[in-house]
Structures are given as structure tokens and as C-alpha cells.
Motif scaffolding. Structure first.
Motif, PDB file in Angstrom:
ATOM      1  N   ALA A  78      24.815 -10.207  71.711  1.00 40.96           N
ATOM      2  CA  ALA A  78      26.279 -10.413  71.417  1.00 40.96           C
ATOM      3  C   ALA A  78      26.847  -9.220  70.834  1.00 40.96           C
ATOM      4  CB  ALA A  78      26.765 -11.751  70.484  1.00 40.96           C
ATOM      5  N   GLU A  82      29.516  -8.772  73.773  1.00 42.72           N
ATOM      6  CA  GLU A  82      30.942  -9.368  73.164  1.00 42.72           C
ATOM      7  C   GLU A  82      31.679  -8.341  72.430  1.00 42.72           C
ATOM      8  OE1 GLU A  82      31.883 -12.020  74.562  1.00 42.72           O
ATOM      9  OE2 GLU A  82      29.799 -12.544  75.288  1.00 42.72           O
ATOM     10  N   GLU A  83      30.747  -7.480  71.528  1.00 45.72           N
ATOM     11  CA  GLU A  83      31.493  -6.580  70.779  1.00 45.72           C
ATOM     12  C   GLU A  83      31.581  -4.891  71.280  1.00 45.72           C
ATOM     13  OE1 GLU A  83      32.783  -7.699  68.075  1.00 45.72           O
ATOM     14  OE2 GLU A  83      32.192  -9.798  68.169  1.00 45.72           O
TER      15      GLU A  83
END
Length: 263
Positions: A78, A82-83
Motif C-alpha cells: 500500500a 496507494e501512496e
């Protein structure tokens, strides 16, 4: 008996932004500077502590995450997917990876590919080199998700380096975001120097008493507050108690839950 109020996750984050109080600046060589603050998240596996540390890292400008888990791990992935962290496998990284992005951030996930059991400890020198850079360079936020594994002698044996960030790092602009399953097995100086703590579900009362001793709240009330986490209908199972440390931000304790809209 004193009980912590329940607050929304956005309200909690607003308080963390005030606590963070970063004085962000850019050095002459283009690297980003910031003030340091140490945070500690404690909880059982899958309680949500890694997710919380990921969200809190957004408050920082220069981030280094130590990825130490073998194979694939969704919580570490993530950070990358995601980041937008750049995954690297060696240290030092390429110069382009150290240059701030358009938003002024540097986001590195140091996560070598660990595919067989014999490699679990073989990258200790790589992580050590990264921590040495952080200590001397300053103005980094280092996220250590598996605190016991990273610090323990049976793991990567990096307690000396992590302790140095915890004890002397803030004056050098360094921050430590540490995740532990239990507040034990690492040098006391590490979690003793944290300014903020976040308690997820914990099963050991002595652990809770230990954590309460760093705050202004009684062990009995702290134990009750943690035992009540995730017991009400409608929550997602990722509630935690924000327990500020004595002499830290001056904030009051509160219970909240990670909001999926922020993930």
C-alpha cells in the motif's frame, strides 16, 4: 472512572496536524527539512497499526519505510501503490530518488525482495546503512513497522541505530514512526522517547499498564478504554486509543477508528 471521548477520524487527524507543527524548508542542496516527532503504534496483528502509520506519514515530507517482510505483503504494498512510494532494494538509492517531487516530498520504501527463509536476516547491512544515513543527514521520518524484528538480536539487531534516532533524532529533525505488537523486547529508550502513542487491541494487562505509565491517565482507566475498543456495533474493527505522552503535545486522550475513505 474517566473515559476518553470518541471522535471522528478527520478530527483526530486535525489534531495530529497541529501536533506535528512542522517547519518545512528546503536546504541549499535541494533536500527537504522538517522538525522531528516520534510516534508509537502498538497492537496485535491485523489491528490496523501499519495502516495508521501509513496515513500519519502523509504529514511528513521526507519518508523512509523499512520493509522487512518476505514475499508479498498488502500493508507494505500500500505504501508503494496507494501512496506512491518508490520501492528500492539497496542503499544508497539513486540520486533521482532522493530529489524532492513536485509536491516537495521524498518517499522511499526500502524493501529488498525476500523470497527464501535464509534471506530474512541477510539484508541487515542494507537497513543499517540506510539508518546511518538518516541519523547523520537529518530531517527524515523513518517508519519501522516490525519494531521487535528490526531491533531484536534474533532479528536484524538494529536496536542501536533505532535508539539513536529515538534519543537524539528530534534535535536533528528526525522522526520515528514505530509499530510494535507489544511494548516489550526493544530498548526502553525507544518507546520512552515517543511523544504520541496509539493503542489498538492488546491482550496483556501489564503491557497496558506500561503504556499508561507514560501518560497522565490511570492504568485502570486505560485498560478499560482499550478493552472497550471494537465492542460497539457498526465499527470496522480498527478502533484505537490515542494516548498522548506526558510532556508531549498536551492533547487529551480520545478513541477513534481509521476511516476507509482516507485509505
Amino acid at each position: 472512572m474517566e473515559r476518553p471521548p470518541q471522535v471522528s477520524f478527520p478530527a483526530f487527524l486535525k489534531g495530529q496536524i497541529r501536533t506535528n507543527a512542522e517547519a518545512v524548508y528546503v536546504r541549499d542542496d535541494g533536500t527537504v527539512g522538517m522538525d522531528g516527532i516520534h510516534r508509537l503504534a502498538v497492537g496485535q496483528n491485523k489491528s490496523g497499526k501499519t495502516t495508521l502509520l501509513r496515513v500519519l506519514a502523509r504529514l511528513k515530507r521526507a519518508n523512509l519505510v523499512l520493509g522487512t517482510k518476505p514475499g508479498r505483503d498488502t500493508s507494505l504494498e500500500a505504501f508503494q501503490f496507494e501512496e506512491g512510494y518508490t520501492r528500492i532494494e539497496t542503499w544508497p538509492p539513486k540520486n533521482k530518488d532522493l530529489r524532492p517531487r513536485k509536491d516537495g516530498t521524498v518517499r522511499l520504501l526500502l524493501w529488498p525482495k525476500i523470497t527464501v527463509y535464509g534471506q530474512l536476516r541477510s539484508f541487515a547491512t542494507t537497513y543499517r546503512a540506510a539508518l546511518h544515513h538518516v541519523i547523520t543527514d537529518g530531517n527524515w521520518t523513518t517508519t519501522v513497522d516490525e519494531g521487535l524484528w528490526v531491533c531484536g538480536r534474533k532479528g536484524l539487531d538494529l536496536a542501536e541505530e533505532v535508539s539513536e534516532i529515538a534519543y537524539g533524532g528530534r534535535s536533528n529533525g528526525n522522526s520515528l514512526h514505530l509499530g510494535l505488537q507489544r511494548p516489550s523486547g526493544v530498548p526502553v529508550i525507544i518507546h520512552d522517547q515517543c511523544h504520541e502513542s496509539y493503542l489498538f487491541e492488546l491482550g496483556n494487562e501489564n503491557d497496558l499498564r506500561n503504556m499508561a505509565s507514560y501518560s497522565k491517565y490511570s492504568p485502570t482507566d486505560t485498560i478499560t478504554a482499550v478493552r472497550m475498543l471494537n465492542t460497539a456495533k457498526g465499527n470496522q474493527g480498527h478502533q484505537f486509543l490515542h494516548l498522548p505522552r506526558t510532556g508531549g503535545s498536551g492533547q487529551h486522550w480520545e478513541v477513534t477508528e481509521i476511516d476507509p475513505r482516507f485509505l
